[in-house]
Scaffold this active site. Sequence first.
Site, PDB file in Angstrom:
ATOM      1  N   GLU A   1       0.847  -1.191   0.000  1.00  0.00           N
ATOM      2  CA  GLU A   1       0.000   0.000   0.000  1.00  0.00           C
ATOM      3  C   GLU A   1       0.882   1.240   0.000  1.00  0.00           C
ATOM      4  OE1 GLU A   1      -3.710   2.181   2.312  1.00  0.00           O
ATOM      5  OE2 GLU A   1      -2.457   0.780   3.434  1.00  0.00           O
TER       6      GLU A   1
ATOM      7  N   GLU B   1       4.805   4.873   3.994  1.00  0.00           N
ATOM      8  CA  GLU B   1       4.232   6.151   4.419  1.00  0.00           C
ATOM      9  C   GLU B   1       5.369   7.080   4.832  1.00  0.00           C
ATOM     10  OE1 GLU B   1       2.355   9.263   5.246  1.00  0.00           O
ATOM     11  OE2 GLU B   1       0.993   7.612   4.747  1.00  0.00           O
TER      12      GLU B   1
ATOM     13  N   ASP C   1       9.918   7.331   1.383  1.00  0.00           N
ATOM     14  CA  ASP C   1       9.493   8.164   0.266  1.00  0.00           C
ATOM     15  C   ASP C   1       9.185   7.269  -0.933  1.00  0.00           C
ATOM     16  OD1 ASP C   1       9.180   9.924  -1.847  1.00  0.00           O
ATOM     17  OD2 ASP C   1      10.836  11.215  -1.247  1.00  0.00           O
TER      18      ASP C   1
ATOM     19  N   ASP D   1      -2.015  12.237  -2.614  1.00  0.00           N
ATOM     20  CA  ASP D   1      -2.008  13.683  -2.797  1.00  0.00           C
ATOM     21  C   ASP D   1      -2.298  13.994  -4.262  1.00  0.00           C
ATOM     22  OD1 ASP D   1      -1.370  16.424  -3.018  1.00  0.00           O
ATOM     23  OD2 ASP D   1       0.134  16.269  -1.432  1.00  0.00           O
TER      24      ASP D   1
ATOM     25  N   TYR E   1      -9.591   8.525   5.050  1.00  0.00           N
ATOM     26  CA  TYR E   1     -10.047   9.568   4.148  1.00  0.00           C
ATOM     27  C   TYR E   1     -11.391   9.208   3.532  1.00  0.00           C
ATOM     28  CZ  TYR E   1      -5.475  11.901   4.200  1.00  0.00           C
ATOM     29  OH  TYR E   1      -4.337  12.577   4.565  1.00  0.00           O
TER      30      TYR E   1
END
Length: 225
Positions: free
Chosen positions: A58, A83, A110, A132, A207
Amino acid sequence: MKEVKHLRIRKKPNVKEKLLDFSDIVINIDIERFESYKGQWRNMFAENSSIDKKLFVELGTGKGDFISQLAEINPDIYFVGLEMEATVVYAAARKIREKGLKNVRLIVFDINDIDKIFAENEIDRIYINFCDPWPKKRHAKRRLTHNRFLEKYRYLLKSNGEIQFKTDNRGLFDFSLEQFEIANLKVSEITYDLHLNEPVDNIQTEYEKKFSAQNVPICRCVLQF
């Protein structure tokens, strides 16, 4: 592309030190030894390790709602969550510890460097959930569904591997569909309102719950490589 405000992260003091208590879950990547991780991820699961088990990754694990639920109902699959924010990795690690899951590993990492730690054909599936949107045109290459990332995923995924992609941002979704076409990928299960007829096996992220409660449509699709 419309910018949608996402959840803000309140950084926790001394979080890196606190993550040391979760060394069985959170892997501390040594940037000097990137290459040593390639092809070795199935060996990160101690006594449960098996080269035959599938490996799902993920991108952007957040606080771990999605990966912890998915891993709980799929104990025979290995999960790795990437993450950048250590604070949310800490929250995710706590959830995984509370559930007693042995098939999940997390990394503060990253995603731009994903091809430095995974080997060719090592991953079976990638999840991209509510990344994002980078709404400004000059930032398009930073979007995780841009073709420059798709080429990395193509290298890392096994033959017939797939990506499952969800977003609340319609502009990002439309852009992504264009990128998938450029990359000559097979796209299926396209929906612009996932919760209109929500699949019974859909697992919602933090989210997703927030935006669904605000009646924001969720877009989703599946890519085959």
